[in-house]
Design a protein around this motif. Sequence first.
Motif, mmCIF file in Angstrom:
data_model
loop_
_atom_site.group_PDB
_atom_site.id
_atom_site.type_symbol
_atom_site.label_atom_id
_atom_site.label_comp_id
_atom_site.label_asym_id
_atom_site.label_seq_id
_atom_site.Cartn_x
_atom_site.Cartn_y
_atom_site.Cartn_z
ATOM 1 N N PRO A 127 0.809 -1.227 0.000
ATOM 2 C CA PRO A 127 0.000 0.000 0.000
ATOM 3 C C PRO A 127 0.843 1.279 0.000
ATOM 4 C CG PRO A 127 -0.058 -1.085 2.150
ATOM 5 C CD PRO A 127 0.584 -2.039 1.202
ATOM 6 N N ASP A 128 2.023 1.224 0.630
ATOM 7 C CA ASP A 128 2.867 2.423 0.673
ATOM 8 C C ASP A 128 3.403 2.788 -0.702
ATOM 9 O OD1 ASP A 128 2.461 2.608 3.363
ATOM 10 O OD2 ASP A 128 4.342 1.642 3.930
ATOM 11 N N LEU A 129 3.641 1.772 -1.555
ATOM 12 C CA LEU A 129 4.107 2.058 -2.908
ATOM 13 C C LEU A 129 3.030 2.784 -3.710
ATOM 14 C CD1 LEU A 129 6.026 -1.149 -4.139
ATOM 15 C CD2 LEU A 129 6.989 1.082 -3.574
ATOM 16 N N VAL A 130 1.803 2.393 -3.492
ATOM 17 C CA VAL A 130 0.697 3.016 -4.222
ATOM 18 C C VAL A 130 0.451 4.438 -3.719
ATOM 19 C CG1 VAL A 130 -1.747 2.839 -4.821
ATOM 20 C CG2 VAL A 130 -0.354 0.766 -4.633
ATOM 21 N N GLY A 131 0.600 4.643 -2.430
ATOM 22 C CA GLY A 131 0.349 5.972 -1.866
ATOM 23 C C GLY A 131 -1.123 6.334 -1.862
ATOM 24 N N LEU A 132 -1.981 5.343 -1.583
ATOM 25 C CA LEU A 132 -3.422 5.586 -1.641
ATOM 26 C C LEU A 132 -3.857 6.629 -0.611
ATOM 27 C CD1 LEU A 132 -5.732 4.468 -3.378
ATOM 28 C CD2 LEU A 132 -6.279 2.908 -1.507
ATOM 29 N N GLY A 133 -3.222 6.588 0.560
ATOM 30 C CA GLY A 133 -3.568 7.575 1.583
ATOM 31 C C GLY A 133 -3.350 8.999 1.109
ATOM 32 N N GLU A 134 -2.231 9.210 0.402
ATOM 33 C CA GLU A 134 -1.933 10.547 -0.121
ATOM 34 C C GLU A 134 -2.945 10.967 -1.173
ATOM 35 O OE1 GLU A 134 -0.532 13.481 -2.858
ATOM 36 O OE2 GLU A 134 -0.569 11.341 -3.375
ATOM 37 N N ILE A 135 -3.400 10.009 -1.991
ATOM 38 C CA ILE A 135 -4.401 10.308 -3.015
ATOM 39 C C ILE A 135 -5.716 10.742 -2.362
ATOM 40 C CG2 ILE A 135 -5.856 9.281 -4.825
ATOM 41 C CD1 ILE A 135 -3.411 7.566 -5.591
ATOM 42 N N TYR A 136 -6.132 10.020 -1.320
ATOM 43 C CA TYR A 136 -7.365 10.382 -0.627
ATOM 44 C C TYR A 136 -7.224 11.730 0.079
ATOM 45 C CZ TYR A 136 -10.085 6.176 -1.471
ATOM 46 O OH TYR A 136 -10.829 5.194 -2.076
ATOM 47 N N GLU A 137 -6.043 11.983 0.648
ATOM 48 C CA GLU A 137 -5.799 13.283 1.294
ATOM 49 C C GLU A 137 -5.949 14.418 0.284
ATOM 50 O OE1 GLU A 137 -4.863 14.539 4.264
ATOM 51 O OE2 GLU A 137 -4.372 12.802 5.512
ATOM 52 N N ARG A 138 -5.430 14.196 -0.923
ATOM 53 C CA ARG A 138 -5.427 15.257 -1.926
ATOM 54 C C ARG A 138 -6.818 15.530 -2.482
ATOM 55 N NH1 ARG A 138 -1.825 13.227 -4.805
ATOM 56 N NH2 ARG A 138 -2.857 12.562 -6.712
ATOM 57 N N HIS A 139 -7.588 14.494 -2.686
ATOM 58 C CA HIS A 139 -8.904 14.672 -3.314
ATOM 59 C C HIS A 139 -10.031 14.765 -2.283
ATOM 60 C CE1 HIS A 139 -7.386 14.122 -7.394
ATOM 61 N NE2 HIS A 139 -6.647 13.135 -6.935
ATOM 62 N N VAL A 140 -10.233 13.702 -1.526
ATOM 63 C CA VAL A 140 -11.305 13.701 -0.528
ATOM 64 C C VAL A 140 -11.010 14.732 0.561
ATOM 65 C CG1 VAL A 140 -12.637 12.282 1.075
ATOM 66 C CG2 VAL A 140 -11.712 11.256 -1.018
ATOM 67 N N GLY A 141 -9.732 14.895 0.872
ATOM 68 C CA GLY A 141 -9.345 15.838 1.912
ATOM 69 C C GLY A 141 -9.787 17.260 1.619
ATOM 70 N N GLU A 142 -9.776 17.652 0.350
ATOM 71 C CA GLU A 142 -10.210 19.005 -0.002
ATOM 72 C C GLU A 142 -11.683 19.220 0.315
ATOM 73 O OE1 GLU A 142 -8.451 21.750 -1.051
ATOM 74 O OE2 GLU A 142 -6.840 20.418 -0.359
ATOM 75 N N VAL A 143 -12.483 18.199 0.063
ATOM 76 C CA VAL A 143 -13.911 18.289 0.368
ATOM 77 C C VAL A 143 -14.115 18.342 1.885
ATOM 78 C CG1 VAL A 143 -16.156 17.155 0.119
ATOM 79 C CG2 VAL A 143 -14.490 17.053 -1.750
ATOM 80 N N LEU A 144 -13.366 17.518 2.599
ATOM 81 C CA LEU A 144 -13.490 17.490 4.054
ATOM 82 C C LEU A 144 -13.010 18.797 4.699
ATOM 83 C CD1 LEU A 144 -12.308 13.828 4.689
ATOM 84 C CD2 LEU A 144 -14.613 14.716 5.030
ATOM 85 N N LYS A 145 -11.998 19.418 4.108
ATOM 86 C CA LYS A 145 -11.532 20.708 4.635
ATOM 87 C C LYS A 145 -12.625 21.760 4.512
ATOM 88 C CE LYS A 145 -6.626 19.908 3.712
ATOM 89 N NZ LYS A 145 -5.480 20.219 2.811
#
Length: 228
Positions: A127-145
């Motif tokens: 999972p760390d190679l994919v960086g899925l957490g960072e992808i969710y932070e960048r996209h979903v995170g903007e909506v949550l902010k």
Amino acid sequence: MARSDDVTEDMGGHRALTPRQRERRERILSTTYELLAEHGYDGVSMKMIAKSAKVAERTLFNIYSSKDLLIATSARERSDGIMLSIMDNVGEGELAYFYSLADTLAYETLAAPSLARGLATVLVRNPDLVGLGEIYERHVGEVLKDFAERGRIEAHEVSIICNLFAMRIVSLITLWSGGTIADNALNPHMRLAVCQVLAPHLAGDLQAEVLAEARAAVAAIRAVETYP
């Protein structure tokens, strides 16, 4: 093995690719998608990808040092593209983005099931190679902010919610890939997961709405799955 300029860009570096490198990169990733869709994760090798993409196997290893790194890059590219498409399907209402998140992920998974299963393998293994957490932070995170700015959630919960979304989605796709979740139950399972992640962090009318949506998702799951 040192990474070339191509993979420096793939892994989020700032060095721009030349037109030739970009064309080669796109050809490699496109070929990887096609072969994964046809043969699955275990049926694909770096040698097969290199031959189909018309690059030397040594060059492929110079760019992506392993099959897992190459497929992780493919998974990241696909995940990023899906996240960008979510906004195209957003309906009315404050929670519409999150329902669209569930619906779009389910649709894209079922639209290319063999590809989704191939990419799911590396999501679980690396999972760390994919960086899925960072992808969710960048996209979903903007909506949550935006939610946090309007007082709908606490600002310090944004990262936690993003990570919970990433973990729940990977778990669902893994269960679906293994046959535990049927195709026609994937969408309501996705909706239920989104609601379960959001519910503890919302209050008032939004919490009531998301709980009602969760109950509807459970009813939809029960309609297509058999329970003892």
